[in-house]
Design an enzyme around this catalytic site. Sequence first.
Site, PDB file in Angstrom:
ATOM      1  CE1 TYR A 154       8.808  -2.253   1.394  1.00 42.94           C
ATOM      2  CE2 TYR A 154       6.815  -0.884   2.100  1.00 42.94           C
ATOM      3  CZ  TYR A 154       7.437  -2.073   1.728  1.00 42.94           C
ATOM      4  OH  TYR A 154       6.920  -3.262   1.955  1.00 42.94           O
ATOM      5  CB  ALA A 158      -0.954   0.141   1.410  1.00 40.47           C
ATOM      6  NE  ARG A 160      -0.395   3.297   8.529  1.00 40.91           N
ATOM      7  CZ  ARG A 160      -0.253   4.774   8.891  1.00 40.91           C
ATOM      8  NH1 ARG A 160      -1.391   5.350   8.844  1.00 40.91           N
ATOM      9  NH2 ARG A 160       0.665   5.322   8.681  1.00 40.91           N
ATOM     10  CE  LYS A 171       6.679   0.685  21.659  1.00 39.51           C
ATOM     11  NZ  LYS A 171       6.245   2.049  21.049  1.00 39.51           N
TER      12      LYS A 171
HETATM   13  P1  NAD Z   1      10.122  -9.890   6.222  1.00 44.85           P
HETATM   14  O1  NAD Z   1      11.124  -8.985   6.669  1.00 44.85           O
HETATM   15  O2  NAD Z   1       9.624 -10.703   7.278  1.00 44.85           O
HETATM   16  O3  NAD Z   1      10.608 -10.941   5.133  1.00 44.85           O
HETATM   17  C1  NAD Z   1      11.259 -10.489   4.201  1.00 44.85           C
HETATM   18  C2  NAD Z   1      12.351 -11.656   4.031  1.00 44.85           C
HETATM   19  O4  NAD Z   1      13.123 -11.396   2.719  1.00 44.85           O
HETATM   20  C3  NAD Z   1      13.536 -11.484   4.971  1.00 44.85           C
HETATM   21  O5  NAD Z   1      13.512 -12.895   5.923  1.00 44.85           O
HETATM   22  C4  NAD Z   1      14.697 -11.206   4.322  1.00 44.85           C
HETATM   23  O6  NAD Z   1      15.974 -11.850   4.892  1.00 44.85           O
HETATM   24  C5  NAD Z   1      14.692 -11.506   3.018  1.00 44.85           C
HETATM   25  N1  NAD Z   1      15.256 -10.754   2.040  1.00 44.85           N
HETATM   26  C6  NAD Z   1      15.771  -9.493   2.013  1.00 44.85           C
HETATM   27  N2  NAD Z   1      16.589  -9.446   1.068  1.00 44.85           N
HETATM   28  C7  NAD Z   1      16.946 -10.360   0.528  1.00 44.85           C
HETATM   29  C8  NAD Z   1      17.823 -10.903  -0.552  1.00 44.85           C
HETATM   30  N3  NAD Z   1      18.408 -10.101  -1.386  1.00 44.85           N
HETATM   31  N4  NAD Z   1      17.794 -12.198  -0.838  1.00 44.85           N
HETATM   32  C9  NAD Z   1      17.138 -13.188  -0.277  1.00 44.85           C
HETATM   33  N5  NAD Z   1      16.124 -12.685   0.830  1.00 44.85           N
HETATM   34  C10 NAD Z   1      16.120 -11.468   1.001  1.00 44.85           C
HETATM   35  O7  NAD Z   1       8.925  -9.302   5.478  1.00 44.85           O
HETATM   36  P2  NAD Z   1       7.537  -9.822   5.391  1.00 44.85           P
HETATM   37  O8  NAD Z   1       6.414  -8.822   6.199  1.00 44.85           O
HETATM   38  O9  NAD Z   1       7.335 -11.399   5.185  1.00 44.85           O
HETATM   39  O10 NAD Z   1       6.967  -9.371   3.799  1.00 44.85           O
HETATM   40  C11 NAD Z   1       7.087  -9.966   2.711  1.00 44.85           C
HETATM   41  C12 NAD Z   1       6.936  -8.968   1.412  1.00 44.85           C
HETATM   42  O11 NAD Z   1       5.638  -8.443   1.691  1.00 44.85           O
HETATM   43  C13 NAD Z   1       7.711  -7.880   1.178  1.00 44.85           C
HETATM   44  O12 NAD Z   1       7.984  -7.672  -0.157  1.00 44.85           O
HETATM   45  C14 NAD Z   1       7.399  -6.743   1.882  1.00 44.85           C
HETATM   46  O13 NAD Z   1       7.631  -5.496   1.141  1.00 44.85           O
HETATM   47  C15 NAD Z   1       5.530  -7.158   1.314  1.00 44.85           C
HETATM   48  N6  NAD Z   1       4.794  -6.260   2.270  1.00 44.85           N
HETATM   49  C16 NAD Z   1       4.648  -6.726   3.617  1.00 44.85           C
HETATM   50  C17 NAD Z   1       3.855  -5.960   4.335  1.00 44.85           C
HETATM   51  C18 NAD Z   1       3.802  -6.514   5.938  1.00 44.85           C
HETATM   52  O14 NAD Z   1       3.018  -5.690   6.894  1.00 44.85           O
HETATM   53  N7  NAD Z   1       4.520  -7.264   6.618  1.00 44.85           N
HETATM   54  C19 NAD Z   1       3.123  -4.782   3.921  1.00 44.85           C
HETATM   55  C20 NAD Z   1       3.115  -4.681   2.665  1.00 44.85           C
HETATM   56  C21 NAD Z   1       4.137  -5.445   1.952  1.00 44.85           C
END
Ligand code: NAD
Length: 347
Positions: A163, A133, A236, A214
């Site tokens: 981002y 989002a 949110r 917290k």
């Molecule tokens: P997270 O940080 O728990 O997981 C992301 C994983 O990607 C991590 O384990 C990290 O080590 C791995 N990573 C980062 N760079 C890397 C690389 N170069 N090679 C291999 N692995 C790599 O995050 P998440 O919450 O599981 O998010 C997953 C996806 O969803 C992401 O693309 C994030 O941007 C998107 N997203 C998440 C949310 C949320 O609320 N969690 C919201 C919007 C979008």
Amino acid sequence: MTGKKDPKAASVLNKDDLIVIGGAGGFIGGALARRFHDQGFTRIRAIDKKPLSEWYQRVPGVECLCMDLSREKNCRRACEGAVEVYNLAADMGGMGFIERFRIECLRSILINTHTIESAYRAGARRYFFSSSACAYNVELQKSPDVQALKESDAYPAMAERGYGWEKLVSEMFCQEYWAERGFETHIARFHNVYGPWGTWDGGREKAPAAICRKVIEAKDTGAKEITIWGDGHQTRSFMYIDDCVEGIDMIMHCDTLIATPINLGSSFLISVNDLVSLAEGIGGIKLDRRYDVDAPKGVGGRNSDNTFIQQVLGWEPSTPLKEGLKKTYAWIEKQYKDRKAGKRTVS
Ligand code: NAD
């Protein structure tokens, strides 16, 4: 409902088709690997750059590779033989992280660039990109009394610096791979996801986990006060992890949604103040509130307009926040106690 009648992996794939999941050592990727494993898929390749000891979930029987997916050579290896590729890898975190580390966030463009090309060259059937989002125009999100964001609100573009722009450009890659090369891509714009097995400490955690922690900490230490980032009026919506992985599965297998970004989020809007009250209610404690107005707080308000997903899939994330937060709180409380006892924990 349009598209396939039952658009899910279980009805579209063979059980031994190879499913590749990037970022599977993290929150959502780990939950997705578990989902497919529990559904009986026998060939799942999970990839993350973190050492295996730091993966949030390690699912038995799943092939785990520790590789940096921002490098092309690794992406080629990761995608060998893949039928479907899910890219959940990104250098990301909550507002505290994405407002401070914009370069790291932008660099995730390399992950998608190399992974999608490798998936295409490997002859994969489908590719999934986890957008956010944060790709939406920030000008539309100034007031807590926000109008829910619909898919067309990403343009004219004014995404979250760093981002959000990375997500928007990566979405465009996905759309062009379909337009120019006929490679089937699917894009979901996640709105805040929360739940067990997510980041809960260390600086990358998001509001629901941070607030639960917290409250748990205050109960444990006897502190009377909780610090809230911003004035607490920012709003949110929060999607429970089970809804998120179910949505990913449906979006990936819906023909109507090829190269078409779609919201994947809850449409239940809540202020941070009310979220704190919910967590306090679960913990059975009432704390004095101290507002840190200089802390990163993101946009004033953000909600998901679910008209499109309802129309296409006849479905939307529906786990009540209270129910999901209760499970999340219990899981974080256990992590907190385990850490205190010197045991291994997530994040
Ligand atoms: P997270 O940080 O728990 O997981 C992301 C994983 O990607 C991590 O384990 C990290 O080590 C791995 N990573 C980062 N760079 C890397 C690389 N170069 N090679 C291999 N692995 C790599 O995050 P998440 O919450 O599981 O998010 C997953 C996806 O969803 C992401 O693309 C994030 O941007 C998107 N997203 C998440 C949310 C949320 O609320 N969690 C919201 C919007 C979008």
